[in-house]
Write an enzyme that holds these catalytic residues in place. Sequence first.
Site, PDB file in Angstrom:
ATOM      1  N   ARG A 258     -29.048  -3.392 -39.360  1.00 46.42           N
ATOM      2  CA  ARG A 258     -29.795  -4.456 -39.571  1.00 46.42           C
ATOM      3  C   ARG A 258     -29.217  -5.774 -39.223  1.00 46.42           C
ATOM      4  NH1 ARG A 258     -33.503  -3.075 -44.753  1.00 46.42           N
ATOM      5  NH2 ARG A 258     -34.555  -1.185 -44.015  1.00 46.42           N
ATOM      6  N   ARG A 273     -25.334  -7.331 -48.752  1.00 39.38           N
ATOM      7  CA  ARG A 273     -26.216  -7.469 -47.470  1.00 39.38           C
ATOM      8  C   ARG A 273     -25.234  -7.081 -46.400  1.00 39.38           C
ATOM      9  NH1 ARG A 273     -31.173 -10.143 -47.144  1.00 39.38           N
ATOM     10  NH2 ARG A 273     -30.902 -10.905 -48.993  1.00 39.38           N
ATOM     11  N   GLU A 347     -32.741  -5.810 -55.818  1.00 41.81           N
ATOM     12  CA  GLU A 347     -33.378  -4.629 -54.996  1.00 41.81           C
ATOM     13  C   GLU A 347     -32.492  -3.816 -54.343  1.00 41.81           C
ATOM     14  OE1 GLU A 347     -34.632  -2.937 -51.408  1.00 41.81           O
ATOM     15  OE2 GLU A 347     -34.835  -4.981 -50.988  1.00 41.81           O
ATOM     16  N   SER A 350     -37.281   0.629 -52.065  1.00 40.96           N
ATOM     17  CA  SER A 350     -38.783  -0.005 -51.815  1.00 40.96           C
ATOM     18  C   SER A 350     -39.510   1.097 -51.458  1.00 40.96           C
ATOM     19  CB  SER A 350     -38.442  -0.944 -50.530  1.00 40.96           C
ATOM     20  OG  SER A 350     -39.705  -1.689 -50.161  1.00 40.96           O
ATOM     21  N   ARG A 388     -25.239  -0.662 -50.657  1.00 43.20           N
ATOM     22  CA  ARG A 388     -25.501  -1.363 -51.836  1.00 43.20           C
ATOM     23  C   ARG A 388     -25.657  -0.802 -53.155  1.00 43.20           C
ATOM     24  NH1 ARG A 388     -30.997  -5.453 -51.229  1.00 43.20           N
ATOM     25  NH2 ARG A 388     -29.429  -6.009 -49.553  1.00 43.20           N
TER      26      ARG A 388
END
Length: 419
Positions: A258, A273, A347, A350, A388
């Site tokens: 990403r 991130r 987070e 999801s 993460r």
Amino acid sequence: MLSLDFIRQNRDAVALAARQKNVAVDLDALLALDSETRGIKTEVDRLRAERNAISAGFKSAAPEEKAELGRRAKEAGARAGELESELATKDDELKELLLRLPNIPWEGAPVGPDESFNTVVRTEGTPRDFGFTPLDHVELIERNDWADLTRIVQIAGSRQYCLKGRLALLEGVLMNWALAKISAAGFTPITVPALTREDAFIRQGQFPGHREETYQLPNDDLWLAGTAEVALTSLHSGEILDLSKGPVLYAGYSPCFRREAGSAGRDVRGLLRVHQFLKVEQYVICEADEAISAEWHAKLLGLAEQLLTDLEIPYQVIETSTGDMGLGKFRMNDIESWVPSLSKYRETHSCSTLHDWQARRANLRYRDGEGKVRFAHTLNNTALASPRILVPLLENHQQEDGRVRLPKVLQPLMGGEYL
């Protein structure tokens, strides 16, 4: 993608969904274009029928009539061809508008433009009272020589990571452990490439929007996916699936990429991130039944929660607001894990239900009990993503001397009590 029949019959609901999800749509233009294309199709059908009727009567016509009949047939065919060319252009324009329409959100979703409207459903586990000043994950990594975070920036730029030693081993163990756990729950482990064609992103729903978040390889006409969901959505595209014995269940394992466009200055430090990561993704294709997909949503969420419970990480479940859930989501629950150094939950998972919005884009169909071919429902949820997950794992289990005590489930896999 919503069906045109649904849009025509539920215009107000579609307009409301667009407002709730902050999506700019011109329903007047879409419905006008829809009416225009239907009109052209009707005229093309009439012209084709006229030409066929003329052709059918040509042999029995009197000689003096044949020239005129031939002229009329040729004229009808030529006009139909012109209209078909125009129709193809109109259809493309209509499809482009349809691809940008949001799904209708769940009525229980908090209504609001962004994540500040998300609500906490429940909190599980209690943040630890350390009795000493805890270190953040970067300090723990540096103290134990578990990465080369500074050197790798010189090679690959910011938001990159390079684990080594026991932490590199732990990342592999975590991914295999998560894959085995999800597999034991009935999901088929499957590895998929991160490289996919543009069509796969359109079917999954990330395109035509969000291109700025995605790495492109223009020389190869390929893009780098940020989730196994991209490839998995297209895996059965165009097929008619047999769901009579149950849904298609995949545990997709892949590298993910990403660009993190729009997140400049956020979470640059450490592993929260990054541009490249590993992920095990839960993916479901089930019958188009609200009760069935709701049941699978709960199961996906429960499996992810069980993984966090096994890792002994406190977490909270979030009901995601309409403005934060994304274009295709019917319902979305995030799971946020406790990060001691930030004194907040972040987070890590999801869970999303998309009903048939994604299946219509990807042409994912099945035959129901009455023999009717229908579009399926799709769902997905993170099982585990690294690096993460390493952030709450390292920080929550750190000791005063800088060591990290492993959760009990990982100790036999890592050959000891400590990392």
